[in-house]
Design an enzyme around this catalytic site. Structure first.
Site: not given
Ligand code: 13P
Ligand code: G3H
Ligand code: ZN
Length: 288
Positions: A83-84, A232, A234-235
């Site tokens: 990711d990213h 996506n 994550d948070t």
């Molecule tokens: P959130 O942290 O807002 O869920 O986004 C996650 C994300 O885009 C990871 O690439």
């Molecule tokens: O969108 C990206 C992630 O939420 C950021 O993750 O803290 O592992 O770089 P990271």
């Molecule tokens: Zn992202």
């Protein structure tokens, strides 16, 4: 079964549902995602970022996910994705480790620089059977800016540019900016549905929406209808993990348990619940 991300998402776009791409940082989050996908019979993507590779080791994290997926959900199509990714060197390293899908995020660069670098990465990756996600427009991060609705235009994906970008770079999937943001951030009050519809008409590859942690069911439905095939997250899982851990530790006042596995096991289960809710809202339950 470890499956190409492109294959998972092309099927989703064709059949009109979306798949969750969940970030992992450790064993507990990984197992939570794998178990949720297994129990709901849902295809899923597990993502690793550069920071997580620094934290857990690139090879270590990749094989943790791969082993867990193969052992605990052998019948579920599961993609492992960077990711990213922000540099060519990182993507080279991921290819050596065994990733079959990466994101190159040049979204903060000028259009031509993003296009040229993305193309270079696609050439490198496709000759090694690795799928590439590109990003056009830019998805802001929590706390990055104070924005009003009218400020969003400069960050959003231009439909004509998206068509040109996909054609020239030959990326496999495209991350779009339509008013979405990373983290529990004040997003544009309504996503730009018209813009998404236009992008969707001009671009036939799967479209990805970053920053989906706080997207409620109706918004999800509206954008899936208009071509989003992947969200996506994550948070939301990080918060579930931390809240559970905090609660466990507080509730132990006076009679502390030193069994770390008990504490982290509860966090794993809390993450699993969030992943399951998301999978159901994205519409991928039963699609494995
Ligand atoms: P959130 O942290 O807002 O869920 O986004 C996650 C994300 O885009 C990871 O690439
Ligand atoms: O969108 C990206 C992630 O939420 C950021 O993750 O803290 O592992 O770089 P990271
Ligand atoms: Zn992202």
């Amino acid at each position: 079964m470890i499956t190409s991300v492109k294959e998972i998402l092309v099927k989703a776009r064709k059949e009109g549902y979306a798949v969750g791409a969940f970030n992992t940082v450790n064993l507990e989050t990984t197992r939570a995602i794998v178990e949720a996908a297994h129990e709901l019979k849902a295809p899923v993507i597990i993502q690793i970022t550069e920071k997580t590779m620094e934290y857990g080791g690139g090879r270590g994290m990749f094989h943790l996910v791969k082993n867990d997926a193969e052992f605990y959900a052998p019948e579920i199509p599961l993609g492992i994705h960077l990711d990213h990714g922000k540099s060519f060197e990182l993507i080279e390293r991921c290819s050596e480790i065994g990733f079959s899908s990466v994101m190159y995020d040049g979204s903060r660069k000028e259009y031509v620089d993003n296009l040229m670098m993305t193309k270079k990465i696609v050439d490198f990756c496709h000759s090694r059977n690795i799928d590439v996600q590109g990003e056009l427009g830019s998805v802001p991060y929590l706390g990055e800016f104070e924005m009003k609705d009218e400020d969003w235009d400069q960050y959003m994906t231009d439909p004509d540019q998206a068509q040109d970008f996909v054609k020239q770079t030959e990326i496999d999937t495209l991350a779009v900016a339509i008013g979405n943001a990373h983290g529990f951030f004040k997003e544009r009050s309504e996503p730009d549905y018209d813009r998404l519809e236009k992008i969707s008409k001009k671009v036939s590859i799967p479209l990805i929406l970053h920053g989906a942690s706080d997207w409620e069911a109706e918004r999800v439905r509206q954008v899936v209808k208009r071509g989003i095939s992947c969200f996506n997250v994550d948070t939301a899982t990080r918060i579930a993990f931390i809240n559970s851990l905090t609660k466990q530790i507080k509730s132990q006042a006076g009679g502390a348990s030193f069994d770390v596995r008990k504490l982290l096991g509860q966090s794993r289960d809390a993450v699993k619940e969030v992943v399951k809710q998301k999978i159901i809202s994205f519409g991928s339950e039963g699609k494995a």
